[in-house]
Motif scaffolding. Sequence first.
Motif, PDB file in Angstrom:
ATOM      1  N   PRO A   1       0.795  -1.236   0.000  1.00 58.52           N
ATOM      2  CA  PRO A   1       0.000   0.000   0.000  1.00 58.52           C
ATOM      3  C   PRO A   1       0.828   1.287   0.000  1.00 58.52           C
ATOM      4  O   PRO A   1       0.353   2.320  -0.451  1.00 58.52           O
ATOM      5  CB  PRO A   1      -0.822  -0.089   1.294  1.00 58.52           C
ATOM      6  N   ASN A   2       2.054   1.249   0.509  1.00 60.65           N
ATOM      7  CA  ASN A   2       2.860   2.459   0.604  1.00 60.65           C
ATOM      8  C   ASN A   2       3.878   2.620  -0.513  1.00 60.65           C
ATOM      9  O   ASN A   2       4.593   3.612  -0.547  1.00 60.65           O
ATOM     10  CB  ASN A   2       3.585   2.495   1.954  1.00 60.65           C
ATOM     11  N   THR A   3       3.949   1.674  -1.422  1.00 59.18           N
ATOM     12  CA  THR A   3       4.903   1.778  -2.523  1.00 59.18           C
ATOM     13  C   THR A   3       4.325   2.675  -3.595  1.00 59.18           C
ATOM     14  O   THR A   3       3.256   2.420  -4.134  1.00 59.18           O
ATOM     15  CB  THR A   3       5.233   0.380  -3.088  1.00 59.18           C
ATOM     16  N   ARG A   4       5.050   3.725  -3.898  1.00 57.30           N
ATOM     17  CA  ARG A   4       4.602   4.693  -4.895  1.00 57.30           C
ATOM     18  C   ARG A   4       5.130   4.370  -6.297  1.00 57.30           C
ATOM     19  O   ARG A   4       4.494   4.691  -7.281  1.00 57.30           O
ATOM     20  CB  ARG A   4       5.015   6.098  -4.483  1.00 57.30           C
ATOM     21  N   ASP A   5       6.309   3.751  -6.364  1.00 51.54           N
ATOM     22  CA  ASP A   5       6.891   3.417  -7.656  1.00 51.54           C
ATOM     23  C   ASP A   5       6.083   2.274  -8.279  1.00 51.54           C
ATOM     24  O   ASP A   5       5.979   1.197  -7.682  1.00 51.54           O
ATOM     25  CB  ASP A   5       8.355   2.986  -7.479  1.00 51.54           C
ATOM     26  N   PRO A   6       5.515   2.473  -9.464  1.00 50.64           N
ATOM     27  CA  PRO A   6       4.650   1.448 -10.065  1.00 50.64           C
ATOM     28  C   PRO A   6       5.373   0.122 -10.337  1.00 50.64           C
ATOM     29  O   PRO A   6       4.788  -0.953 -10.151  1.00 50.64           O
ATOM     30  CB  PRO A   6       4.174   2.078 -11.375  1.00 50.64           C
ATOM     31  N   GLU A   7       6.624   0.172 -10.778  1.00 49.45           N
ATOM     32  CA  GLU A   7       7.369  -1.049 -11.061  1.00 49.45           C
ATOM     33  C   GLU A   7       7.641  -1.847  -9.779  1.00 49.45           C
ATOM     34  O   GLU A   7       7.481  -3.064  -9.735  1.00 49.45           O
ATOM     35  CB  GLU A   7       8.686  -0.699 -11.765  1.00 49.45           C
ATOM     36  N   MET A   8       8.025  -1.146  -8.728  1.00 51.31           N
ATOM     37  CA  MET A   8       8.278  -1.808  -7.444  1.00 51.31           C
ATOM     38  C   MET A   8       6.974  -2.374  -6.874  1.00 51.31           C
ATOM     39  O   MET A   8       6.948  -3.499  -6.388  1.00 51.31           O
ATOM     40  CB  MET A   8       8.915  -0.834  -6.449  1.00 51.31           C
ATOM     41  N   ALA A   9       5.899  -1.603  -6.962  1.00 50.56           N
ATOM     42  CA  ALA A   9       4.600  -2.070  -6.455  1.00 50.56           C
ATOM     43  C   ALA A   9       4.153  -3.321  -7.206  1.00 50.56           C
ATOM     44  O   ALA A   9       3.664  -4.275  -6.591  1.00 50.56           O
ATOM     45  CB  ALA A   9       3.554  -0.966  -6.576  1.00 50.56           C
ATOM     46  N   ALA A  10       4.319  -3.332  -8.525  1.00 49.67           N
ATOM     47  CA  ALA A  10       3.924  -4.493  -9.326  1.00 49.67           C
ATOM     48  C   ALA A  10       4.751  -5.716  -8.950  1.00 49.67           C
ATOM     49  O   ALA A  10       4.219  -6.825  -8.842  1.00 49.67           O
ATOM     50  CB  ALA A  10       4.069  -4.185 -10.812  1.00 49.67           C
ATOM     51  N   MET A  11       6.046  -5.531  -8.738  1.00 48.53           N
ATOM     52  CA  MET A  11       6.897  -6.655  -8.348  1.00 48.53           C
ATOM     53  C   MET A  11       6.439  -7.230  -7.008  1.00 48.53           C
ATOM     54  O   MET A  11       6.296  -8.443  -6.859  1.00 48.53           O
ATOM     55  CB  MET A  11       8.355  -6.222  -8.265  1.00 48.53           C
ATOM     56  N   LEU A  12       6.205  -6.360  -6.036  1.00 50.90           N
ATOM     57  CA  LEU A  12       5.779  -6.820  -4.715  1.00 50.90           C
ATOM     58  C   LEU A  12       4.407  -7.498  -4.774  1.00 50.90           C
ATOM     59  O   LEU A  12       4.209  -8.558  -4.182  1.00 50.90           O
ATOM     60  CB  LEU A  12       5.742  -5.649  -3.734  1.00 50.90           C
ATOM     61  N   ARG A  13       3.497  -6.901  -5.496  1.00 54.54           N
ATOM     62  CA  ARG A  13       2.117  -7.404  -5.556  1.00 54.54           C
ATOM     63  C   ARG A  13       2.000  -8.674  -6.407  1.00 54.54           C
ATOM     64  O   ARG A  13       1.349  -9.638  -6.006  1.00 54.54           O
ATOM     65  CB  ARG A  13       1.214  -6.307  -6.129  1.00 54.54           C
ATOM     66  N   ASP A  14       2.635  -8.670  -7.589  1.00 52.67           N
ATOM     67  CA  ASP A  14       2.387  -9.727  -8.562  1.00 52.67           C
ATOM     68  C   ASP A  14       3.370 -10.894  -8.498  1.00 52.67           C
ATOM     69  O   ASP A  14       3.059 -11.980  -8.971  1.00 52.67           O
ATOM     70  CB  ASP A  14       2.406  -9.149  -9.987  1.00 52.67           C
ATOM     71  N   ARG A  15       4.542 -10.659  -7.931  1.00 52.42           N
ATOM     72  CA  ARG A  15       5.534 -11.732  -7.896  1.00 52.42           C
ATOM     73  C   ARG A  15       5.924 -12.114  -6.472  1.00 52.42           C
ATOM     74  O   ARG A  15       5.938 -13.280  -6.123  1.00 52.42           O
ATOM     75  CB  ARG A  15       6.764 -11.314  -8.693  1.00 52.42           C
ATOM     76  N   VAL A  16       6.262 -11.116  -5.656  1.00 52.59           N
ATOM     77  CA  VAL A  16       6.757 -11.409  -4.313  1.00 52.59           C
ATOM     78  C   VAL A  16       5.635 -11.947  -3.431  1.00 52.59           C
ATOM     79  O   VAL A  16       5.787 -12.997  -2.795  1.00 52.59           O
ATOM     80  CB  VAL A  16       7.437 -10.173  -3.680  1.00 52.59           C
ATOM     81  N   ARG A  17       4.511 -11.256  -3.378  1.00 56.67           N
ATOM     82  CA  ARG A  17       3.445 -11.696  -2.476  1.00 56.67           C
ATOM     83  C   ARG A  17       2.959 -13.111  -2.783  1.00 56.67           C
ATOM     84  O   ARG A  17       2.830 -13.935  -1.867  1.00 56.67           O
ATOM     85  CB  ARG A  17       2.273 -10.720  -2.487  1.00 56.67           C
ATOM     86  N   PRO A  18       2.683 -13.471  -4.060  1.00 54.18           N
ATOM     87  CA  PRO A  18       2.271 -14.853  -4.323  1.00 54.18           C
ATOM     88  C   PRO A  18       3.339 -15.883  -3.932  1.00 54.18           C
ATOM     89  O   PRO A  18       3.009 -16.959  -3.425  1.00 54.18           O
ATOM     90  CB  PRO A  18       2.018 -14.886  -5.839  1.00 54.18           C
ATOM     91  N   ALA A  19       4.606 -15.552  -4.138  1.00 50.66           N
ATOM     92  CA  ALA A  19       5.681 -16.474  -3.751  1.00 50.66           C
ATOM     93  C   ALA A  19       5.734 -16.637  -2.232  1.00 50.66           C
ATOM     94  O   ALA A  19       5.873 -17.754  -1.722  1.00 50.66           O
ATOM     95  CB  ALA A  19       7.020 -15.987  -4.286  1.00 50.66           C
TER      96      ALA A  19
END
Length: 188
Positions: free
Chosen positions: A151-169
């Motif tokens: 929720p606090n990540t403003r950078d779209p690329e970093m947010a996408a990595m955390l949301r779409d790759r890191v969190r599911p892993a």
Amino acid sequence: MKLSNRILSMGLGAALFSLPACSAGMAGAMGGSMDAFSDANVAASASSSNMDEIQTSQLAVQRAQNPQVRQFAEMMVSQHGQFESEMNAMLQAKGMAPMDNAWSGTLKRHLPPTLQMLQSMQGAQFDLAYMVHQVGAHEMTLHALDTTLIPNTRDPEMAAMLRDRVRPAVADHHQRAMQIVAMLRAGS
């Protein structure tokens, strides 16, 4: 009380990992304001979490007695190492450096005593303690990803990595760790 039950009765307390302390550290890092947690803080927190997973798992690769525990540890070293490398490359490309905060500091402070405790164990005792730590560490990371990091990540690329790759892993790692703990408990 059997050793395995005694280890599990410790739960995720201070001996292996203190979820309440880390949660308090995260709240302190945010200073009561969601706006106070920057992308640099997010990066430092993600890196500290990765380092815990990598270092405890490197130890488990060497010491695990159970083949499933060893395979899990190898996966942790590989996947968290990959995420760490990708995050560092992304940060470098953006000219950003991780900035420590109370939560990343808490993670860093808990790592040496956790490693020391795990190093004092061997065999089935080590396997169970390592896996209990993995359950707690992944549970805490999921909570942090959902409530603070994403929720606090403003950078779209970093947010996408955390949301779409890191969190599911991390969710998958958490589920696998719980299954292995259940298997270890059933075998004791």
